[in-house]
Design a protein around this motif. Structure first.
Motif, short mmCIF file in Angstrom:
data_model
loop_
_atom_site.label_atom_id
_atom_site.label_comp_id
_atom_site.label_asym_id
_atom_site.label_seq_id
_atom_site.Cartn_x
_atom_site.Cartn_y
_atom_site.Cartn_z
N ALA A 258 0.84 -1.21 0.00
CA ALA A 258 0.00 0.00 0.00
C ALA A 258 0.87 1.25 0.00
O ALA A 258 1.76 1.41 0.83
CB ALA A 258 -0.91 0.01 1.22
N GLY A 259 0.66 2.12 -0.98
CA GLY A 259 1.40 3.38 -1.06
C GLY A 259 2.75 3.28 -1.73
O GLY A 259 3.43 4.29 -1.91
N ALA A 260 3.19 2.07 -2.12
CA ALA A 260 4.51 1.91 -2.73
C ALA A 260 4.49 2.37 -4.18
O ALA A 260 3.54 2.10 -4.91
CB ALA A 260 4.95 0.45 -2.65
N CYS A 261 5.54 3.05 -4.60
CA CYS A 261 5.64 3.50 -5.98
C CYS A 261 7.10 3.78 -6.33
O CYS A 261 7.93 4.01 -5.45
CB CYS A 261 4.79 4.74 -6.22
SG CYS A 261 5.31 6.19 -5.28
N VAL A 262 7.41 3.75 -7.61
CA VAL A 262 8.75 4.07 -8.10
C VAL A 262 8.75 5.51 -8.61
O VAL A 262 7.82 5.93 -9.31
CB VAL A 262 9.17 3.12 -9.24
CG1 VAL A 262 10.48 3.57 -9.87
CG2 VAL A 262 9.31 1.70 -8.70
N VAL A 263 9.77 6.26 -8.23
CA VAL A 263 9.89 7.65 -8.68
C VAL A 263 11.19 7.79 -9.48
O VAL A 263 12.19 7.16 -9.17
CB VAL A 263 9.87 8.64 -7.50
CG1 VAL A 263 8.50 8.64 -6.84
CG2 VAL A 263 10.94 8.29 -6.47
N GLU A 264 11.14 8.63 -10.51
CA GLU A 264 12.27 8.75 -11.43
C GLU A 264 13.22 9.90 -11.10
O GLU A 264 14.35 9.94 -11.58
CB GLU A 264 11.75 8.90 -12.86
CG GLU A 264 10.89 7.75 -13.34
CD GLU A 264 11.66 6.44 -13.44
OE1 GLU A 264 12.91 6.50 -13.56
OE2 GLU A 264 11.03 5.36 -13.39
N ASN A 265 12.74 10.86 -10.29
CA ASN A 265 13.59 12.00 -9.95
C ASN A 265 13.11 12.61 -8.64
O ASN A 265 12.07 12.21 -8.09
CB ASN A 265 13.58 13.05 -11.07
CG ASN A 265 12.16 13.42 -11.49
OD1 ASN A 265 11.38 13.92 -10.69
ND2 ASN A 265 11.84 13.16 -12.75
N ARG A 266 13.83 13.61 -8.14
CA ARG A 266 13.53 14.20 -6.85
C ARG A 266 12.22 14.99 -6.87
O ARG A 266 11.48 15.01 -5.88
CB ARG A 266 14.67 15.11 -6.39
CG ARG A 266 14.71 15.31 -4.87
CD ARG A 266 15.97 16.04 -4.45
NE ARG A 266 17.18 15.36 -4.88
CZ ARG A 266 17.71 14.33 -4.22
NH1 ARG A 266 17.14 13.87 -3.12
NH2 ARG A 266 18.82 13.76 -4.66
#
Length: 296
Positions: free
Chosen positions: A211-219
């Motif tokens: 729950a709430g997990a995601c991949v981000v590509e930049n700051r």
């Protein structure tokens, strides 16, 4: 020992298992001995369970009865579905986990008022594990300490402990080789503490599952997603059973692709008794849901 053998000789379930070894080729003599030993050790034990959990835990009460375990269920819902499936049911509202220490005192007092001498306390619900640890400490029964539970409940602390462990025991694997620095996030400004290593994974520090997990590509995306998730997932009422009783802080670290594995350990008296590795295969993004479960 004679009574133990006599009880098993007259137990149809036990005799059926022993007699079916050659036919099924699955159950071994050793497994039968192990199960019989476990039943003998657990028979007559009184265990406090804090929180009845969801419907999917319904088999636990039946299994406990088969092992001769007397379950004392402490539950905030007076009409919980497990009420009629346990030997003892105590209604107590512990829903406000900010005062778990007070709840632990009250629950122990209720246990004593009922004349119950418990052998231990546990919980199958993430939001109640800290409370169960406090109850164990006050009862003087075996179990993980409150401090240990709080460390284990934090993904940041767990990851950073693994990162600090080197080759202190020569024949054990070096966990620092398979871990990376995790950054604890309570405000948007904390996102600047992450080294410039992207893509990164962002997830709830105390939450369960994905729950709430995601991949981000930049700051920039990291900060945007942090504000979005902490604004929508504030406590357990936003998503039942998510395990946010200790707050909705988050953590972030460098993202590693590949398959997902779960490691479960059994520790008794500070000694590692057993460890189980589960392969969940490739996870489906963006929700990181495992495709299968295979015990290695």
């Amino acid at each position: 020992m004679e009574n133990f053998q006599e009880n098993n000789d007259t137990n149809p379930e036990f005799r059926y298992k022993v007699g079916s070894i050659m036919e099924q080729g699955v159950v071994t003599t050793s497994e039968n001995m192990d199960e019989a030993s476990q039943r003998n050790l657990m028979n007559g034990k009184r265990i406090i369970v804090v929180g009845g959990g969801s419907y999917r835990l319904r088999n636990i009460w039946q299994d406990a009865a088969k092992y001769g375990i007397e379950v004392i269920l402490v539950e905030a819902d007076s009409q919980h579905i497990a009420k009629d499936h346990v030997p003892r049911f105590i209604h107590y509202d512990f829903s406000d986990h900010k005062i778990d220490d007070m709840h632990a005192v009250e629950i122990v007092s209720l246990i004593h008022d009922h004349g119950i001498k418990a052998d231990g306390c546990l919980s199958f619900s993430d939001e109640c594990v800290a409370l169960a640890a406090l109850i164990n400490e006050k009862l003087g029964t075996k179990g993980p300490s409150f401090k240990a539970m709080m460390i284990a409940n934090s993904k940041t602390r767990t990851q950073n402990v693994l990162r600090m462990r080197g080759a202190d025991i020569s024949h054990w694997p070096r966990t620092d080789m398979y871990s990376t620095k995790a950054v604890y996030l309570t405000t948007e400004m904390d996102c600047d503490k992450l080294p410039d290593r992207f893509p990164a994974i962002l997830k709830l520090d105390n939450g369960t599952g994905s729950a709430g997990a995601c991949v981000v590509e930049n700051r920039v995306e990291l900060k945007r997603k942090f504000c979005q998730i902490t604004g929508s997932l504030r406590n357990d009422s936003d998503l039942l059973g998510i395990g946010l009783t200790q707050g909705n802080s988050m953590m972030t670290m460098e993202f590693y692709g590949g398959t997902e594995h779960t490691v479960d350990v059994i520790i008794y008296d500070s000694k590692l008794i057993a460890a189980f590795i589960t392969d969940s295969g490739m996870t489906r993004r963006p929700f990181f849901i495992g495709e299968y479960v295979l015990l290695i």
